[in-house]
Scaffold this motif. Structure first.
Motif, PDB file in Angstrom:
ATOM      1  N   ALA A  50     -21.833 -35.095 -13.897  1.00 45.56           N
ATOM      2  CA  ALA A  50     -23.151 -35.020 -13.254  1.00 45.56           C
ATOM      3  C   ALA A  50     -24.264 -35.133 -14.291  1.00 45.56           C
ATOM      4  O   ALA A  50     -25.256 -35.838 -14.084  1.00 45.56           O
ATOM      5  CB  ALA A  50     -23.283 -33.719 -12.471  1.00 45.56           C
ATOM      6  N   ARG A  51     -24.109 -34.466 -15.410  1.00 42.90           N
ATOM      7  CA  ARG A  51     -25.116 -34.515 -16.475  1.00 42.90           C
ATOM      8  C   ARG A  51     -25.275 -35.938 -17.020  1.00 42.90           C
ATOM      9  O   ARG A  51     -26.383 -36.448 -17.154  1.00 42.90           O
ATOM     10  CB  ARG A  51     -24.721 -33.554 -17.599  1.00 42.90           C
ATOM     11  CG  ARG A  51     -25.736 -33.445 -18.691  1.00 42.90           C
ATOM     12  CD  ARG A  51     -25.365 -32.398 -19.751  1.00 42.90           C
ATOM     13  NE  ARG A  51     -24.422 -31.407 -19.305  1.00 42.90           N
ATOM     14  CZ  ARG A  51     -23.206 -31.238 -19.850  1.00 42.90           C
ATOM     15  NH1 ARG A  51     -22.816 -31.973 -20.850  1.00 42.90           N
ATOM     16  NH2 ARG A  51     -22.408 -30.293 -19.403  1.00 42.90           N
ATOM     17  N   TYR A  52     -24.159 -36.586 -17.304  1.00 44.40           N
ATOM     18  CA  TYR A  52     -24.217 -37.951 -17.832  1.00 44.40           C
ATOM     19  C   TYR A  52     -24.816 -38.923 -16.819  1.00 44.40           C
ATOM     20  O   TYR A  52     -25.572 -39.826 -17.179  1.00 44.40           O
ATOM     21  CB  TYR A  52     -22.830 -38.428 -18.268  1.00 44.40           C
ATOM     22  CG  TYR A  52     -22.307 -37.748 -19.508  1.00 44.40           C
ATOM     23  CD1 TYR A  52     -23.140 -37.379 -20.545  1.00 44.40           C
ATOM     24  CD2 TYR A  52     -20.948 -37.476 -19.637  1.00 44.40           C
ATOM     25  CE1 TYR A  52     -22.654 -36.764 -21.678  1.00 44.40           C
ATOM     26  CE2 TYR A  52     -20.450 -36.862 -20.780  1.00 44.40           C
ATOM     27  CZ  TYR A  52     -21.302 -36.502 -21.784  1.00 44.40           C
ATOM     28  OH  TYR A  52     -20.826 -35.902 -22.914  1.00 44.40           O
ATOM     29  N   TYR A 111     -27.147 -43.201 -33.044  1.00 48.93           N
ATOM     30  CA  TYR A 111     -26.641 -41.884 -32.632  1.00 48.93           C
ATOM     31  C   TYR A 111     -25.376 -42.039 -31.794  1.00 48.93           C
ATOM     32  O   TYR A 111     -24.381 -41.335 -32.020  1.00 48.93           O
ATOM     33  CB  TYR A 111     -27.704 -41.107 -31.842  1.00 48.93           C
ATOM     34  CG  TYR A 111     -27.150 -39.831 -31.267  1.00 48.93           C
ATOM     35  CD1 TYR A 111     -26.873 -38.738 -32.095  1.00 48.93           C
ATOM     36  CD2 TYR A 111     -26.866 -39.718 -29.918  1.00 48.93           C
ATOM     37  CE1 TYR A 111     -26.337 -37.566 -31.578  1.00 48.93           C
ATOM     38  CE2 TYR A 111     -26.335 -38.553 -29.388  1.00 48.93           C
ATOM     39  CZ  TYR A 111     -26.070 -37.484 -30.225  1.00 48.93           C
ATOM     40  OH  TYR A 111     -25.527 -36.335 -29.711  1.00 48.93           O
ATOM     41  N   ALA A 112     -25.400 -42.951 -30.819  1.00 47.94           N
ATOM     42  CA  ALA A 112     -24.235 -43.151 -29.954  1.00 47.94           C
ATOM     43  C   ALA A 112     -23.012 -43.548 -30.771  1.00 47.94           C
ATOM     44  O   ALA A 112     -21.892 -43.090 -30.491  1.00 47.94           O
ATOM     45  CB  ALA A 112     -24.533 -44.205 -28.895  1.00 47.94           C
ATOM     46  N   LEU A 113     -23.211 -44.380 -31.764  1.00 48.49           N
ATOM     47  CA  LEU A 113     -22.078 -44.785 -32.602  1.00 48.49           C
ATOM     48  C   LEU A 113     -21.618 -43.670 -33.539  1.00 48.49           C
ATOM     49  O   LEU A 113     -20.443 -43.605 -33.903  1.00 48.49           O
ATOM     50  CB  LEU A 113     -22.434 -46.028 -33.404  1.00 48.49           C
ATOM     51  CG  LEU A 113     -22.665 -47.299 -32.578  1.00 48.49           C
ATOM     52  CD1 LEU A 113     -23.018 -48.464 -33.489  1.00 48.49           C
ATOM     53  CD2 LEU A 113     -21.474 -47.621 -31.705  1.00 48.49           C
ATOM     54  N   THR A 119     -14.801 -36.079 -28.851  1.00 52.05           N
ATOM     55  CA  THR A 119     -14.504 -36.328 -27.440  1.00 52.05           C
ATOM     56  C   THR A 119     -15.273 -35.320 -26.595  1.00 52.05           C
ATOM     57  O   THR A 119     -15.562 -34.211 -27.042  1.00 52.05           O
ATOM     58  CB  THR A 119     -12.995 -36.198 -27.138  1.00 52.05           C
ATOM     59  OG1 THR A 119     -12.562 -34.895 -27.511  1.00 52.05           O
ATOM     60  CG2 THR A 119     -12.197 -37.254 -27.863  1.00 52.05           C
ATOM     61  N   SER A 120     -15.589 -35.735 -25.383  1.00 49.82           N
ATOM     62  CA  SER A 120     -16.304 -34.825 -24.489  1.00 49.82           C
ATOM     63  C   SER A 120     -15.340 -33.747 -24.017  1.00 49.82           C
ATOM     64  O   SER A 120     -14.140 -33.989 -23.850  1.00 49.82           O
ATOM     65  CB  SER A 120     -16.893 -35.598 -23.309  1.00 49.82           C
ATOM     66  OG  SER A 120     -15.859 -36.103 -22.510  1.00 49.82           O
ATOM     67  N   GLN A 121     -15.863 -32.573 -23.782  1.00 48.41           N
ATOM     68  CA  GLN A 121     -15.022 -31.429 -23.473  1.00 48.41           C
ATOM     69  C   GLN A 121     -14.338 -31.562 -22.115  1.00 48.41           C
ATOM     70  O   GLN A 121     -13.156 -31.291 -21.977  1.00 48.41           O
ATOM     71  CB  GLN A 121     -15.881 -30.166 -23.503  1.00 48.41           C
ATOM     72  CG  GLN A 121     -15.107 -28.912 -23.666  1.00 48.41           C
ATOM     73  CD  GLN A 121     -16.027 -27.739 -23.899  1.00 48.41           C
ATOM     74  OE1 GLN A 121     -17.170 -27.744 -23.470  1.00 48.41           O
ATOM     75  NE2 GLN A 121     -15.528 -26.724 -24.560  1.00 48.41           N
ATOM     76  N   GLY A 122     -15.074 -32.011 -21.122  1.00 43.28           N
ATOM     77  CA  GLY A 122     -14.515 -32.065 -19.777  1.00 43.28           C
ATOM     78  C   GLY A 122     -13.796 -33.358 -19.455  1.00 43.28           C
ATOM     79  O   GLY A 122     -12.705 -33.367 -18.896  1.00 43.28           O
ATOM     80  N   LEU A 123     -14.409 -34.482 -19.790  1.00 43.98           N
ATOM     81  CA  LEU A 123     -13.833 -35.780 -19.445  1.00 43.98           C
ATOM     82  C   LEU A 123     -12.790 -36.249 -20.444  1.00 43.98           C
ATOM     83  O   LEU A 123     -11.958 -37.101 -20.131  1.00 43.98           O
ATOM     84  CB  LEU A 123     -14.940 -36.832 -19.312  1.00 43.98           C
ATOM     85  CG  LEU A 123     -15.937 -36.602 -18.179  1.00 43.98           C
ATOM     86  CD1 LEU A 123     -17.105 -37.574 -18.288  1.00 43.98           C
ATOM     87  CD2 LEU A 123     -15.257 -36.764 -16.829  1.00 43.98           C
ATOM     88  N   SER A 126     -14.371 -40.483 -25.583  1.00 46.95           N
ATOM     89  CA  SER A 126     -15.234 -40.553 -26.755  1.00 46.95           C
ATOM     90  C   SER A 126     -16.678 -40.338 -26.312  1.00 46.95           C
ATOM     91  O   SER A 126     -17.133 -40.905 -25.318  1.00 46.95           O
ATOM     92  CB  SER A 126     -15.102 -41.919 -27.425  1.00 46.95           C
ATOM     93  OG  SER A 126     -16.103 -42.074 -28.406  1.00 46.95           O
ATOM     94  N   ARG A 127     -17.402 -39.531 -27.049  1.00 47.45           N
ATOM     95  CA  ARG A 127     -18.799 -39.256 -26.679  1.00 47.45           C
ATOM     96  C   ARG A 127     -19.675 -40.489 -26.800  1.00 47.45           C
ATOM     97  O   ARG A 127     -20.763 -40.539 -26.249  1.00 47.45           O
ATOM     98  CB  ARG A 127     -19.347 -38.127 -27.538  1.00 47.45           C
ATOM     99  CG  ARG A 127     -18.655 -36.833 -27.171  1.00 47.45           C
ATOM    100  CD  ARG A 127     -19.418 -35.630 -27.438  1.00 47.45           C
ATOM    101  NE  ARG A 127     -20.831 -35.780 -27.294  1.00 47.45           N
ATOM    102  CZ  ARG A 127     -21.620 -34.849 -26.809  1.00 47.45           C
ATOM    103  NH1 ARG A 127     -21.105 -33.737 -26.400  1.00 47.45           N
ATOM    104  NH2 ARG A 127     -22.907 -35.026 -26.754  1.00 47.45           N
TER     105      ARG A 127
END
Length: 173
Positions: A50-52, A111-113, A119-123, A126-127
């Motif tokens: 939801a946040r993303y 920043y994205a790279l 890794t994201s905690q829930g999904l 890779s962030r």
């Protein structure tokens, strides 16, 4: 003419993509609420998704909102300046917006790279993947600002032909 057609197409595309992200957010939040009441807990990935998606919907539609003049701003100076001063102010605003959008595109890309190792905690992905919406959104904003050019933005609600309720009775024909 081509510029306006391209702006219109980009606006419809980004609004549709932002709308899809918003619908995914709504479905995800409803799913989380239902599972919380039926099972006793929501999936860990639900809040993260939801946040993303909220971030994606906001950034994807930013350029379209800017071109339509529907973002929050104060245009009092624009209305009360002479033609030369008004053109200078519009050029300054346009250049500042373009420079910020390009700079944020560049910074958010790096920043994205840079967060690719995490890794994201829930999904558990890779962030970098959800963070790529930032340079995409800022890049689309920069493109739409560049195409629009240093001209006056529309003033939503100021068209007297569609807003006769705001016109005093004595001024109406």
């Amino acid at each position: 003419m081509f510029r306006d057609t391209l702006l219109s197409l980009l606006g419809r595309l980004t609004t549709a993509l932002g709308g899809v992200a918003l619908v995914v957010t709504l479905i995800d939040i409803l799913y989380g609420v239902v599972t919380r009441y039926l099972v006793g807990q929501a999936p860990i990935w639900s809040d993260e998704l939801a946040r993303y998606c909220l971030i994606a919907s906001t950034l994807l539609i930013a350029g379209s909102v800017w071109v339509r003049g529907e973002h929050m701003r104060v245009a009092l100076l624009e209305r009360h300046l002479g033609n030369t001063a008004r053109r200078l102010l519009l050029g300054y605003q346009w250049l500042l917006t373009l420079a910020l959008a390009v700079a944020l595109t560049w910074w958010s890309w790096h920043y994205a790279l840079s967060v690719g190792y995490f890794t994201s905690q829930g999904l558990g992905i890779s962030r970098t993947i959800p963070m790529l919406v930032m340079p995409l959104g800022f890049g689309l904003l920069a493109l739409q600002v560049l195409l629009y050019g240093p001209r006056a933005l529309p003033q939503p609600g100021s068209d007297e032909s569609t807003d006769s309720a705001a016109t005093p009775p004595e001024a109406r024909p």
